[in-house]
Design a protein around this motif. Structure first.
Motif, PDB file in Angstrom:
ATOM      1  N   HIS A 281       7.328 -17.182  -0.274  1.00  0.00           N
ATOM      2  CA  HIS A 281       8.304 -16.373  -1.013  1.00  0.00           C
ATOM      3  C   HIS A 281       9.051 -15.396  -0.114  1.00  0.00           C
ATOM      4  O   HIS A 281       8.680 -15.178   1.041  1.00  0.00           O
ATOM      5  CB  HIS A 281       7.612 -15.625  -2.160  1.00  0.00           C
ATOM      6  CG  HIS A 281       6.526 -14.676  -1.720  1.00  0.00           C
ATOM      7  ND1 HIS A 281       6.789 -13.494  -1.088  1.00  0.00           N
ATOM      8  CD2 HIS A 281       5.170 -14.749  -1.832  1.00  0.00           C
ATOM      9  CE1 HIS A 281       5.646 -12.865  -0.844  1.00  0.00           C
ATOM     10  NE2 HIS A 281       4.643 -13.610  -1.281  1.00  0.00           N
ATOM     11  N   GLY A 282      10.097 -14.807  -0.683  1.00  0.00           N
ATOM     12  CA  GLY A 282      10.887 -13.821   0.040  1.00  0.00           C
ATOM     13  C   GLY A 282      10.364 -12.413  -0.206  1.00  0.00           C
ATOM     14  O   GLY A 282       9.220 -12.228  -0.641  1.00  0.00           O
ATOM     15  N   SER A 283      11.224 -11.426   0.053  1.00  0.00           N
ATOM     16  CA  SER A 283      10.774 -10.028   0.014  1.00  0.00           C
ATOM     17  C   SER A 283      10.768  -9.443  -1.402  1.00  0.00           C
ATOM     18  O   SER A 283      10.398  -8.288  -1.590  1.00  0.00           O
ATOM     19  CB  SER A 283      11.661  -9.180   0.924  1.00  0.00           C
ATOM     20  OG  SER A 283      12.985  -9.196   0.421  1.00  0.00           O
ATOM     21  N   ALA A 284      11.176 -10.227  -2.390  1.00  0.00           N
ATOM     22  CA  ALA A 284      11.138  -9.849  -3.816  1.00  0.00           C
ATOM     23  C   ALA A 284      11.538  -8.386  -4.055  1.00  0.00           C
ATOM     24  O   ALA A 284      10.769  -7.613  -4.634  1.00  0.00           O
ATOM     25  CB  ALA A 284       9.746 -10.126  -4.399  1.00  0.00           C
ATOM     26  N   ASP A 286      13.266  -7.059  -6.188  1.00  0.00           N
ATOM     27  CA  ASP A 286      13.284  -6.648  -7.610  1.00  0.00           C
ATOM     28  C   ASP A 286      11.970  -6.028  -8.067  1.00  0.00           C
ATOM     29  O   ASP A 286      11.951  -5.287  -9.052  1.00  0.00           O
ATOM     30  CB  ASP A 286      13.652  -7.856  -8.502  1.00  0.00           C
ATOM     31  CG  ASP A 286      12.767  -9.082  -8.277  1.00  0.00           C
ATOM     32  OD1 ASP A 286      12.266  -9.246  -7.147  1.00  0.00           O
ATOM     33  OD2 ASP A 286      12.577  -9.868  -9.220  1.00  0.00           O
ATOM     34  N   ASN A 294       2.204 -10.201  -6.089  1.00  0.00           N
ATOM     35  CA  ASN A 294       1.033 -11.066  -5.928  1.00  0.00           C
ATOM     36  C   ASN A 294       0.699 -11.191  -4.433  1.00  0.00           C
ATOM     37  O   ASN A 294       1.521 -11.691  -3.661  1.00  0.00           O
ATOM     38  CB  ASN A 294       1.375 -12.446  -6.517  1.00  0.00           C
ATOM     39  CG  ASN A 294       0.192 -13.379  -6.520  1.00  0.00           C
ATOM     40  OD1 ASN A 294      -0.811 -13.126  -5.865  1.00  0.00           O
ATOM     41  ND2 ASN A 294       0.313 -14.453  -7.259  1.00  0.00           N
TER      42      ASN A 294
HETATM   43  P1  ATP Z   1      14.248 -15.748   0.091  1.00  0.00           P
HETATM   44  O1  ATP Z   1      15.631 -16.325   0.012  1.00  0.00           O
HETATM   45  O2  ATP Z   1      14.078 -14.663   1.092  1.00  0.00           O
HETATM   46  O3  ATP Z   1      13.164 -16.785   0.129  1.00  0.00           O
HETATM   47  P2  ATP Z   1      14.507 -15.398  -2.696  1.00  0.00           P
HETATM   48  O4  ATP Z   1      15.707 -14.583  -3.028  1.00  0.00           O
HETATM   49  O5  ATP Z   1      14.565 -16.873  -2.873  1.00  0.00           O
HETATM   50  O6  ATP Z   1      13.994 -15.005  -1.270  1.00  0.00           O
HETATM   51  P3  ATP Z   1      12.055 -14.144  -3.545  1.00  0.00           P
HETATM   52  O7  ATP Z   1      12.190 -12.867  -2.829  1.00  0.00           O
HETATM   53  O8  ATP Z   1      11.009 -15.057  -3.088  1.00  0.00           O
HETATM   54  O9  ATP Z   1      13.406 -14.917  -3.648  1.00  0.00           O
HETATM   55  O10 ATP Z   1      11.879 -13.843  -5.092  1.00  0.00           O
HETATM   56  C1  ATP Z   1      12.150 -14.806  -6.121  1.00  0.00           C
HETATM   57  C2  ATP Z   1      11.488 -14.334  -7.418  1.00  0.00           C
HETATM   58  O11 ATP Z   1      10.071 -14.514  -7.294  1.00  0.00           O
HETATM   59  C3  ATP Z   1      11.741 -12.865  -7.715  1.00  0.00           C
HETATM   60  O12 ATP Z   1      11.886 -12.672  -9.097  1.00  0.00           O
HETATM   61  C4  ATP Z   1      10.482 -12.194  -7.206  1.00  0.00           C
HETATM   62  O13 ATP Z   1      10.163 -11.018  -7.894  1.00  0.00           O
HETATM   63  C5  ATP Z   1       9.418 -13.266  -7.439  1.00  0.00           C
HETATM   64  N1  ATP Z   1       8.367 -13.172  -6.416  1.00  0.00           N
HETATM   65  C6  ATP Z   1       8.456 -13.581  -5.138  1.00  0.00           C
HETATM   66  N2  ATP Z   1       7.323 -13.313  -4.480  1.00  0.00           N
HETATM   67  C7  ATP Z   1       6.492 -12.731  -5.367  1.00  0.00           C
HETATM   68  C8  ATP Z   1       5.170 -12.220  -5.280  1.00  0.00           C
HETATM   69  N3  ATP Z   1       4.449 -12.257  -4.147  1.00  0.00           N
HETATM   70  N4  ATP Z   1       4.634 -11.681  -6.385  1.00  0.00           N
HETATM   71  C9  ATP Z   1       5.321 -11.634  -7.532  1.00  0.00           C
HETATM   72  N5  ATP Z   1       6.564 -12.099  -7.684  1.00  0.00           N
HETATM   73  C10 ATP Z   1       7.165 -12.649  -6.597  1.00  0.00           C
END
Ligand code: ATP
Length: 365
Positions: A281-284, A286, A294
């Motif tokens: 996952h990314g830096s979330a 939000d 998590n």
């Molecule tokens: P990237 O392009 O850097 O991979 P992204 O914009 O695709 O990032 P994420 O930052 O991974 O997206 O977040 C996508 C969704 O998943 C968001 O709603 C985020 O809150 C949720 N999310 C990601 N990681 C977690 C985590 N470890 N725990 C809870 N929710 C997460």
């Protein structure tokens, strides 16, 4: 005598520091209890927040620390509102892959009995396969420098013999290790589109040549579109899949979906001399700062790191600790009592990580 292993830690942006802290805490405790290895940690600055403050996203000194370390543990980097002048996002993790030639992106997909998954699982079935995504070339070759005119846009897909040979050797060795560990039948599937593109026929030819060197393993092929279908219809049939960068990018998110979300998906980017372990996952941003992220994908990435370091350093204890850590997370998820909001629970980041410590008897006396 204990061997000291140096780990560079990029705690990154957004939820990065929140999930790094409990993960490193678990690793420190394992290290304190280990008789044959000691883990040393160096915090390394990089990322979007660092760029906003200093104008540098991956300082030269940070890259050098990463290069000198035995392994790199990275949470997540990048923030939507911090960008380079050309509008692209800050992603030092991609720079690291290129700078350290981390050609093998390892994305395990596991769904254990009791784990929530959007699939209807047949009684007694579990999912346990690994997707290996080539991570330095393929359709990402022209990343950031594709040609765009008013009426046309062009990107180039590059498959090289040198990288493909390393990638396939790595993949067959991984399937062999899984077979020895009783986690798979020793089958490698090359995922491509060789029926349409010559570049993929070339990819497949190199795969077949490597397959001949591993007579105890089974090798087969699948087209990427059919693979997407089978990942939904019968993912329990896969063992090890290997594919091009863009196909792997897409299929690995599908794999994360099977596991119930990004919060459970670990990964490793591995080369001949270096390896980075980080959640998918990314830096979330939000949910950053709320204590609800998590930590499991990060902890599972740390478990993969121990397994890899244990293999590289011939340390059965480190490998066993990696396996125990992975199984403890799987157990906490299956029990469902201490899981975070993204998995349908109410636990905080800290409580979820502490449940893993308790299962491993690592909590403070
Ligand atoms: P990237 O392009 O850097 O991979 P992204 O914009 O695709 O990032 P994420 O930052 O991974 O997206 O977040 C996508 C969704 O998943 C968001 O709603 C985020 O809150 C949720 N999310 C990601 N990681 C977690 C985590 N470890 N725990 C809870 N929710 C997460």
């Amino acid at each position: 005598m204990s061997k000291t292993i140096e780990i560079a830690v990029f705690s990154g942006d957004g939820i990065g520091p929140e999930i790094t802290e409990p993960t490193v805490k678990i690793l420190r405790k394992l290290s304190e209890r280990a008789s044959s290895y000691i883990l040393g940690f160096t915090d390394v600055p990089a990322g979007a927040d660092h760029y906003a403050r200093t104008g540098e996203s991956l300082p030269h000194a940070s890259l050098e620390i990463a290069r000198r370390s035995d392994a790199i543990l990275l949470s997540a980097m990048g923030l939507p509102n911090v960008r380079y002048a050309d509008g692209t996002e800050i992603s030092p993790q991609i720079e690291l892959r290129k700078a350290l030639t981390l050609f093998a992106g390892v994305r395990p997909v596991t769904v254990r009995a009791g784990q929530n998954t959007p699939l209807k699982m047949p009684e007694g079935k579990e999912i346990d396969f690994v997707l290996v995504r080539e991570s330095t070339e393929g359709l990402f070759h022209t990343q950031g420098c594709g040609e765009v005119t008013e009426n046309e846009a062009r990107e180039t897909l590059l498959i090289t013999r040198a990288i493909s040979e390393k990638l396939f050797k790595f993949t067959f060795d991984l399937a062999h290790q899984r077979k020895l560990a009783g986690r798979g039948p020793g089958r490698v599937t090359c995922v491509d589109k060789a029926n349409v593109f010559r570049a993929f026929a070339f990819f497949r030819e190199i795969f077949d040549a490597e397959a001949k060197k591993h007579p105890t393993l089974t090798a087969d092929h699948a087209y990427v579109d059919a693979t997407a279908l089978w990942m939904v219809q019968k993912p329990w049939d896969f063992d090890v899949l290997v594919t091009e960068n863009m196909f792997g990018d897409i299929l690995s998110d599908l794999g994360a979906g099977l596991m119930g979300g990004l919060g459970l998906a670990p990964s490793a980017d591995i080369g001949l001399d270096h390896a980075v372990f980080q959640p998918c996952h990314g830096s979330a941003p939000d949910i950053a700062g709320q204590g609800v992220a998590n930590p499991f994908a990060m902890i599972l990435s740390a478990a993969m790191m121990l397994d890899w370091l244990g293999f590289e350093n011939e340390s059965p204890e480190m490998r066993a600790d990696g396996q125990r850590l992975r199984e403890a997370v799987e157990q906490v998820v299956a029990q469902g009592a201490t899981i975070t909001r993204d998995l349908g629970g109410t636990a905080s980041t800290q409580a979820a990580a502490e449940a893993v410590e308790v299962l491993m008897s690592l909590e403070e006396a």
